[in-house]
Each structure stands twice: as structure tokens, then as C-alpha cells.
Design an enzyme around this catalytic site. Structure first.
Site, PDB file in Angstrom:
ATOM      1  N   LYS A 186       0.947  -1.258   0.033  1.00 48.22           N
ATOM      2  CA  LYS A 186       0.141  -0.116  -0.132  1.00 48.22           C
ATOM      3  C   LYS A 186       1.070   1.374  -0.058  1.00 48.22           C
ATOM      4  CE  LYS A 186      -4.463  -1.713   1.641  1.00 48.22           C
ATOM      5  NZ  LYS A 186      -5.485  -1.541   2.069  1.00 48.22           N
ATOM      6  N   LYS A 196      -4.357 -11.312  -5.874  1.00 49.33           N
ATOM      7  CA  LYS A 196      -5.605 -11.411  -4.846  1.00 49.33           C
ATOM      8  C   LYS A 196      -6.951 -10.436  -5.409  1.00 49.33           C
ATOM      9  CE  LYS A 196      -6.322  -9.123  -1.042  1.00 49.33           C
ATOM     10  NZ  LYS A 196      -7.194  -8.712  -0.188  1.00 49.33           N
ATOM     11  N   LYS A 248     -10.788  -5.053  -3.528  1.00 46.74           N
ATOM     12  CA  LYS A 248     -11.642  -3.991  -3.751  1.00 46.74           C
ATOM     13  C   LYS A 248     -11.139  -2.693  -4.444  1.00 46.74           C
ATOM     14  CE  LYS A 248     -13.586  -4.457   0.835  1.00 46.74           C
ATOM     15  NZ  LYS A 248     -12.880  -3.840   1.667  1.00 46.74           N
TER      16      LYS A 248
HETATM   17  N1  AQP Z   1      -9.370 -12.111  -2.458  1.00 48.86           N
HETATM   18  C1  AQP Z   1      -9.765 -12.554  -1.357  1.00 48.86           C
HETATM   19  N2  AQP Z   1     -10.170 -13.777  -1.198  1.00 48.86           N
HETATM   20  C2  AQP Z   1     -10.587 -14.214   0.062  1.00 48.86           C
HETATM   21  N3  AQP Z   1     -10.634 -13.417   1.232  1.00 48.86           N
HETATM   22  C3  AQP Z   1     -10.297 -12.074   1.046  1.00 48.86           C
HETATM   23  N4  AQP Z   1     -10.587 -11.190   1.582  1.00 48.86           N
HETATM   24  C4  AQP Z   1     -10.242  -9.986   1.084  1.00 48.86           C
HETATM   25  N5  AQP Z   1      -9.902 -10.230  -0.069  1.00 48.86           N
HETATM   26  C5  AQP Z   1      -9.919 -11.323  -0.080  1.00 48.86           C
HETATM   27  C6  AQP Z   1     -10.802 -11.122   3.007  1.00 48.86           C
HETATM   28  O1  AQP Z   1     -12.117 -10.150   3.219  1.00 48.86           O
HETATM   29  C7  AQP Z   1     -12.148  -9.832   4.787  1.00 48.86           C
HETATM   30  C8  AQP Z   1     -12.318  -8.186   4.702  1.00 48.86           C
HETATM   31  O2  AQP Z   1     -11.034  -7.670   3.914  1.00 48.86           O
HETATM   32  P1  AQP Z   1     -11.145  -5.976   4.128  1.00 48.86           P
HETATM   33  O3  AQP Z   1     -12.153  -5.300   3.752  1.00 48.86           O
HETATM   34  O4  AQP Z   1     -10.980  -5.861   5.534  1.00 48.86           O
HETATM   35  O5  AQP Z   1      -9.822  -5.760   3.534  1.00 48.86           O
HETATM   36  P2  AQP Z   1      -8.772  -6.249   2.534  1.00 48.86           P
HETATM   37  O6  AQP Z   1      -8.168  -7.680   2.925  1.00 48.86           O
HETATM   38  O7  AQP Z   1      -7.608  -5.355   2.220  1.00 48.86           O
HETATM   39  O8  AQP Z   1      -9.774  -6.406   1.404  1.00 48.86           O
HETATM   40  P3  AQP Z   1      -9.560  -6.128  -0.073  1.00 48.86           P
HETATM   41  O9  AQP Z   1     -10.767  -6.484  -0.861  1.00 48.86           O
HETATM   42  O10 AQP Z   1      -8.237  -6.569  -0.717  1.00 48.86           O
HETATM   43  O11 AQP Z   1      -9.906  -4.489  -0.144  1.00 48.86           O
HETATM   44  P4  AQP Z   1      -8.510  -3.263  -0.496  1.00 48.86           P
HETATM   45  O12 AQP Z   1      -8.187  -3.507  -1.902  1.00 48.86           O
HETATM   46  O13 AQP Z   1      -9.192  -2.152   0.042  1.00 48.86           O
HETATM   47  O14 AQP Z   1      -7.162  -3.789   0.316  1.00 48.86           O
HETATM   48  C9  AQP Z   1     -10.706 -10.121   5.182  1.00 48.86           C
HETATM   49  O15 AQP Z   1     -10.981 -11.158   6.176  1.00 48.86           O
HETATM   50  C10 AQP Z   1      -9.971 -10.385   4.202  1.00 48.86           C
HETATM   51  O16 AQP Z   1      -8.799 -11.488   4.456  1.00 48.86           O
END
Ligand code: AQP
Length: 327
Positions: free
Chosen positions: A112, A193, A196
Site C-alpha cells: 500500500k 488477490k 476492492k
Molecule cells: N481475494 C480474497 N479472497 C479471500 N478473502 C479475502 N478477503 C479480502 N480479499 C479476499 C478477506 O475479506 C475480509 C475483509 O477484507 P477487508 O475489507 O478488511 O480488507 P482487504 O483484505 O484489504 O480487502 P480487499 O478486498 O483486498 O480491499 P482493499 O483493496 O481495500 O485492500 C478479510 O478477512 C480478508 O482476508
């Protein structure tokens, strides 16, 4: 007394099937065996700038999606992190026992911060706040996707360091990731991965994507140069499509192998699309019903915060006592 579970989602971007299969689906499975607290972790979201009006709307959207995905509010608490001040209080106290080197090693911090011109201190410190979210409720279990396992290890390291400095205080939380779906990959880039914050239009399937949009993304998903499914030589794109099908359908490995071996990619994609659409339809229907009544959501979040505040406050009192802070 039941052991406690804490887990959360950041109210940023659009919740996708990775978030569902990695986290929310497991939450629905543990919720009757544990005392569960599920947080919308908005203080994590603001480590990167968020438009205030959009953030408010996202918090309500994520709360509604928790319920729509099967979180039962009669058994589980849904709350917003910033409405319980003890998260930030404990976050500071734990910051003071956390070496900076531990935080600089976090892979999410590296990823990040590389993308930013100016790196906010919150991006570095966010895993300590996450540790506080969990330790505040003395959670025994944290169901998350695979990308959070490093943060959970850090949480245990911080808890151990606090316990050894100030005496036994925190329960050591265990990580639980699902056997299938713990790391859903991007449909367009199966080596990354599903996330979002990714910008590709064919990258993630949103939980609220209309059926034709979700189907199109699956039909265009990256595969490999094989014509049909071969479990020995398949690339990450095909493995990802199979994992998505398997995680939604709860099929075992043998059934998946027997059903998909030798299937042409066009047919595989059609079947994955049907499975995803069939699974999302009732969630989207419930989401529409829930959001038709904004008062219900306001009440849900207010009562959630009220329910957990005494637990959080008692941990902060204990930590203050251990550290010799004024009460
Ligand atoms: N691709 C994924 N596969 C399985 N689990 C996932 N999680 C996120 N991406 C995947 C799980 O979703 C929960 C919530 O995630 P979060 O919103 O707290 O943050 P994150 O992990 O940062 O999710 P994103 O989607 O990747 O968002 P950004 O792009 O903002 O960083 C967690 O339990 C996570 O493990």
C-alpha cells in the site's frame, strides 16, 4: 460461556466474492457456536482518504450486506468500529509496546505504501489497530481470508509482548481460514488477490453486481492455453474458477474432479457463472429488503455498539490497571 469471535470488513470499495468466501461465509458458519462480533472497521478505511459522504453510505451498505449474507442479528453483534472509542484507546496502548520494525515488515504495508506519494502514518500503524480490535474482545478465534494471516501473527506477537511485560492480560486469538476460497484471485489477473481497490472492470465480482455483469466477467476470465480442464497442468485462472465454484457449492475435491475433468473452458465458465448467480440472487434479494428500511439498520448498529461497549471498556480498564495508567 461461549468463546468469542471477532472479525471485520473495511467499508471501502465494493464488497466482492473474495470477501464473502474468505470471510463472511465462514462467519455464518461459526455464529451459533461462538459469541460473535462482526465489525465494520471504518477507522481502517480512513488510512487512505475517503470521501465522507461515500464512507457513510458504504458503512450502511456493508452492514446491510452482513445481514443479507446470513449474519443472524439475534445471535451475532454487528457494530461500527468508530462507535466504540475503546478501539482507539487500546490501539494507542498497544502501539507503545510494538516495535516499528514489526510493522515495516508487513507485506500489506509495503504494497500500500509503494502506491502512495505520501505515506500516512495510519497505513503503518493499521495492523496495531487491528490487533486492538481483536484483543479488546478477548477473541479466541478470528475467521479471515488468507491475506490476513500475517496480521494475525502480529496480533499474537503484540499480545505476547504485552503479557510478558505487564502480566497475563490477553487471550491468544487463533486464525481460521476456509479450506477453499481463502484467497480468491482476480478474474483478469489470476496471479493477484481479488481486491476492492483494483481498478480493472473484469477483476472482481461485486456482491451486488447485476447478473449480466457478473456473468460477463466470468465468461471473460483469464484461463490458459489448454482447451479443457486438466487438473495436472491447469494454470491459476482455471484453478481460481474451480475454487470459486467449489467454495460456493460446498463440493468436495473428488466431486469437483469427477465433474470438471476434461470440460471445455466455455462450459466450465457457464457452470461457474450459474453457481455464482444462483448464490448471489437470494443475498441481493435480502439486501434490497433490508435497505428498504434505513431505520432498521440505524437501530441494528446502535444496539450493536451498546452491546459490546461494556466488554471493550472492561478490557481497557484492565489494560490501564496493568500499565499503571490513571483510571
Ligand atoms: N481475494 C480474497 N479472497 C479471500 N478473502 C479475502 N478477503 C479480502 N480479499 C479476499 C478477506 O475479506 C475480509 C475483509 O477484507 P477487508 O475489507 O478488511 O480488507 P482487504 O483484505 O484489504 O480487502 P480487499 O478486498 O483486498 O480491499 P482493499 O483493496 O481495500 O485492500 C478479510 O478477512 C480478508 O482476508
Amino acid at each position: 460461556m461461549k468463546a468469542r469471535v471477532f472479525s471485520g470488513v473495511q467499508p471501502t470499495g465494493n464488497l466482492h466474492i473474495g470477501n464473502y468466501l474468505g470471510a463472511l461465509k465462514s462467519w455464518t458458519k461459526v455464529q451459533y457456536d461462538y459469541e460473535c462480533i462482526f465489525g465494520i472497521v471504518d477507522l481502517h478505511a480512513v488510512t487512505l482518504y475517503q470521501n465522507p459522504e461515500d464512507l457513510k453510505a458504504k458503512i450502511a451498505e456493508v452492514a446491510a450486506l452482513f445481514i443479507a449474507c446470513g449474519i443472524d442479528p439475534r445471535h451475532s453483534t454487528v457494530m461500527v468500529q468508530s462507535s466504540v472509542a475503546a478501539h482507539t484507546e487500546l490501539g494507542w496502548m498497544l502501539t507503545c509496546v510494538t516495535p516499528v520494525g514489526w510493522l515495516e515488515r508487513m507485506t500489506q504495508y509495503k504494497a500500500k505504501s509503494e502506491a502512495q506519494e505520501t505515506v500516512g502514518a495510519g497505513i503503518l500503524q493499521y495492523p496495531v489497530l487491528m490487533a486492538a480490535d481483536i484483543l479488546l474482545y478477548q477473541a479466541a478465534l478470528v475467521p479471515v481470508g488468507d491475506d490476513q494471516t500475517q496480521h494475525l501473527e502480529l496480533t499474537r506477537d503484540i499480545a505476547q509482548r504485552f503479557n510478558s511485560l505487564y502480566g497475563e492480560t490477553f487471550v491468544m486469538p487463533a486464525t481460521r481460514t476456509p479450506a477453499v476460497g481463502a484467497r480468491v484471485m482476480g478474474l483478469d489477473e489470476p496471479d493477484k488477490k481479488m481486491s476492492k481497490s483494483a481498478t480493472g472492470t473484469g477483476h472482481a465480482i461485486g456482491m451486488l453486481d447485476p447478473p449480466d455483469v457478473a456473468r460477463r466477467k466470468i465468461m471473460r476470465a483469464t484461463t490458459d492455453s489448454n482447451p479443457a480442464v486438466d487438473f495436472e497442468t491447469m494454470g491459476p485462472g482455471v484453478a481460481n474458477l474451480l475454487a470459486i465454484f467449489q467454495a460456493f457449492g460446498d463440493w468436495d475435491d473428488d466431486r469437483i474432479k469427477g465433474h470438471f475433468s476434461g470440460m471445455r473452458y466455455g462450459d466450465l465458465k457457464k457452470q461457474v457463472a450459474e453457481m455464482v448467480l444462483e448464490s448471489l440472487a437470494p443475498i441481493q434479494q435480502r439486501y434490497r429488503e433490508i435497505t428498504a428500511d434505513p431505520a432498521y439498520l440505524r437501530q441494528l448498529l446502535a444496539s450493536g455498539a451498546d452491546r459490546v461497549r461494556p466488554i471493550a471498556d472492561s478490557t481497557v480498564r484492565l489494560v490501564k490497571e496493568r500499565m499503571g495508567l490513571h483510571q
